[in-house]
Design an enzyme around this catalytic site. Structure first.
Site, short mmCIF file in Angstrom:
data_model
loop_
_atom_site.label_atom_id
_atom_site.label_comp_id
_atom_site.label_asym_id
_atom_site.label_seq_id
_atom_site.Cartn_x
_atom_site.Cartn_y
_atom_site.Cartn_z
N SER A 52 0.86 -1.19 0.00
CA SER A 52 0.00 0.00 0.00
C SER A 52 0.89 1.23 0.00
O SER A 52 2.03 1.18 0.50
CB SER A 52 -0.87 0.03 1.26
OG SER A 52 -1.53 1.28 1.38
N TYR A 89 -1.54 -0.73 10.58
CA TYR A 89 -1.69 -1.18 9.20
C TYR A 89 -0.46 -0.81 8.37
O TYR A 89 0.08 -1.63 7.63
CB TYR A 89 -2.94 -0.53 8.62
CG TYR A 89 -3.20 -0.78 7.16
CD1 TYR A 89 -3.73 -1.98 6.71
CD2 TYR A 89 -2.97 0.22 6.21
CE1 TYR A 89 -4.00 -2.19 5.37
CE2 TYR A 89 -3.24 0.02 4.86
CZ TYR A 89 -3.76 -1.19 4.44
OH TYR A 89 -4.03 -1.40 3.12
P1 NAD Z 1 -11.46 -6.07 0.43
O1 NAD Z 1 -12.08 -5.96 1.77
O2 NAD Z 1 -12.34 -6.21 -0.73
O3 NAD Z 1 -10.44 -7.29 0.39
C1 NAD Z 1 -9.74 -7.73 1.52
C2 NAD Z 1 -10.01 -9.21 1.65
O4 NAD Z 1 -9.11 -9.75 2.60
C3 NAD Z 1 -11.39 -9.56 2.16
O5 NAD Z 1 -12.31 -9.67 1.10
C4 NAD Z 1 -11.16 -10.89 2.84
O6 NAD Z 1 -11.52 -11.93 1.97
C5 NAD Z 1 -9.66 -10.94 3.03
N1 NAD Z 1 -9.30 -11.15 4.42
C6 NAD Z 1 -9.21 -10.24 5.41
N2 NAD Z 1 -8.88 -10.84 6.57
C7 NAD Z 1 -8.74 -12.16 6.27
C8 NAD Z 1 -8.40 -13.30 7.04
N3 NAD Z 1 -8.13 -13.22 8.35
N4 NAD Z 1 -8.39 -14.51 6.42
C9 NAD Z 1 -8.67 -14.61 5.10
N5 NAD Z 1 -8.97 -13.56 4.33
C10 NAD Z 1 -9.00 -12.36 4.92
O7 NAD Z 1 -10.52 -4.79 0.27
P2 NAD Z 1 -9.32 -4.48 -0.76
O8 NAD Z 1 -9.12 -3.02 -0.63
O9 NAD Z 1 -9.54 -5.08 -2.08
O10 NAD Z 1 -8.09 -5.17 -0.05
C11 NAD Z 1 -7.17 -6.01 -0.74
C12 NAD Z 1 -5.76 -5.63 -0.36
O11 NAD Z 1 -5.49 -4.33 -0.85
C13 NAD Z 1 -5.52 -5.56 1.15
O12 NAD Z 1 -4.26 -6.16 1.43
C14 NAD Z 1 -5.45 -4.07 1.42
O13 NAD Z 1 -4.65 -3.78 2.53
C15 NAD Z 1 -4.84 -3.58 0.14
N6 NAD Z 1 -5.00 -2.15 -0.12
C16 NAD Z 1 -6.23 -1.60 -0.25
C17 NAD Z 1 -6.34 -0.24 -0.50
C18 NAD Z 1 -7.68 0.43 -0.62
O14 NAD Z 1 -7.74 1.66 -0.61
N7 NAD Z 1 -8.77 -0.30 -0.74
C19 NAD Z 1 -5.19 0.53 -0.64
C20 NAD Z 1 -3.95 -0.07 -0.53
C21 NAD Z 1 -3.87 -1.42 -0.28
#
Ligand code: NAD
Ligand code: MG
Length: 293
Positions: free
Chosen positions: A186, A199
């Site tokens: 991120s 985080y």
């Molecule tokens: P999202 O909530 O759609 O996806 C995150 C997924 O992580 C969940 O759907 C869930 O299936 C999984 N998860 C969480 N805890 C878990 C556990 N204990 N066991 C198994 N699965 C688990 O949100 P997203 O934004 O698509 O997140 C995906 C990645 O992107 C994450 O690593 C997040 O940190 C990263 N990210 C997101 C953003 C943003 O702004 N959305 C920015 C930078 C990085």
């Protein structure tokens, strides 16, 4: 998404309507509805016959990756939390519509054995594995060090860091030269926000792990890389970020808006594909212009 156009106005701009969810969140409760490429991503055959395991594949960035990988020719195993079964089944249906195999793997990756089981079931269901996308993550916000709790950091590290080691160790005996591992870091790992210390430190750790493991594994012809997204319109946001920040979500970026999940997929496709043969240990910024380094 293939027509040249102004990216500043290609997808919704803030303000977003106020909305809150409890984690892990549901894409169908989001307004505006996020774009994971369901009707937009075409695919150009970049991943012919590949076998990919994607964590966090029910929603958000992982869902967009799964759709893109299937349309690029890959079979896909989907890891997600048990309460996300309905969303995961939608992704599986989209994958199967492309004539590709989908394997559904519910389970909590904070438990070591779940990681081992997920890899073994992916290998059994796909007939092997040559792409591992470690994308699942959680993002509690804690405004003050006075509110720090050990259990919060334990939870973040168990969900965001341990699976890097557990999944990769379990997959290692199955990975052949040409395989790729891709992590989701991120911009928070490089430019942390004050309320995301737990985080952000995990996301910095992911980028650091990506560099370390890339140097171990390139000797076997396996590439390890990462993607560092900026703000992306996924359930993670209404699940963990208060409404005052949701309304202006993405406004601070030079592009002036949040990404849609589908805008992250091409970086994951590139890093998985053989086109990226000389890209090793890198974490690619997809941040809407916010400088990362
Ligand atoms: P999202 O909530 O759609 O996806 C995150 C997924 O992580 C969940 O759907 C869930 O299936 C999984 N998860 C969480 N805890 C878990 C556990 N204990 N066991 C198994 N699965 C688990 O949100 P997203 O934004 O698509 O997140 C995906 C990645 O992107 C994450 O690593 C997040 O940190 C990263 N990210 C997101 C953003 C943003 O702004 N959305 C920015 C930078 C990085
Ligand atoms: Mg989800």
């Amino acid at each position: 998404m293939y027509t040249a156009q102004d990216p500043t106005t290609q997808y919704p701009r803030p303000p977003f309507p106020p909305q809150q969810q409890s984690g892990p969140g549901d894409i169908h409760q989001m307004d505006p509805a996020p774009d994971h490429g369901e009707t937009t991503y075409i695919g150009l055959g970049r991943l012919p016959g590949r076998k990919a395991l994607i964590t966090g594949a029910d929603s958000g960035i992982g869902r967009a990756i799964a759709i893109a990988y299937a349309r690029e020719g890959a079979d896909v195993a989907l890891s997600y939390l048990p309460e996300e079964q309905a969303q995961a089944e939608e992704v599986a249906a989209l994958v199967e519509k492309e004539g590709r195999t989908a394997v559904l793997l519910p389970g909590d990756l904070q438990v070591e054995q779940t990681n081992i089981d997920v890899v073994e079931k992916a290998v059994a269901g796909l007939g092997g594995i040559d792409i591992l996308v470690i994308n699942a993550g959680t993002m509690p916000t804690v405004d003050s060090i006075d509110d720090f709790e050990t259990k919060t950091l334990d939870h973040v590290v168990k969900a965001n860091i341990y699976p890097l080691f557990w999944l990769t160790k379990a997959a290692s005996p199955h990975l052949q030269p040409g395989a790729a591992i891709i992590t989701t870091s991120s911009i928070q790992g490089f430019q942390p926000s004050p309320s995301l210390a737990e985080y952000a430190v995990s996301k910095a750790g992911i980028a650091n792990w990506t560099r370390a493991l890339s140097q171990q594994l390139i000797e076997r012809g396996i590439r390890v890389n990462g993607v560092a997204p900026g703000p992306v319109w996924t359930p993670l946001q209404p699940a963990f970020v208060p409404n005052e920040k949701i309304e202006q979500f993405g406004a601070q970026t030079p592009i002036g808006r949040a990404a849609q999940p589908v805008e992250l997929a091409p970086a994951f496709v590139f890093l998985a594909s053989q086109e990226a043969s000389y890209v090793i240990g890198e974490t690619i910024a997809v941040t809407g212009g916010s400088p990362m380094h």
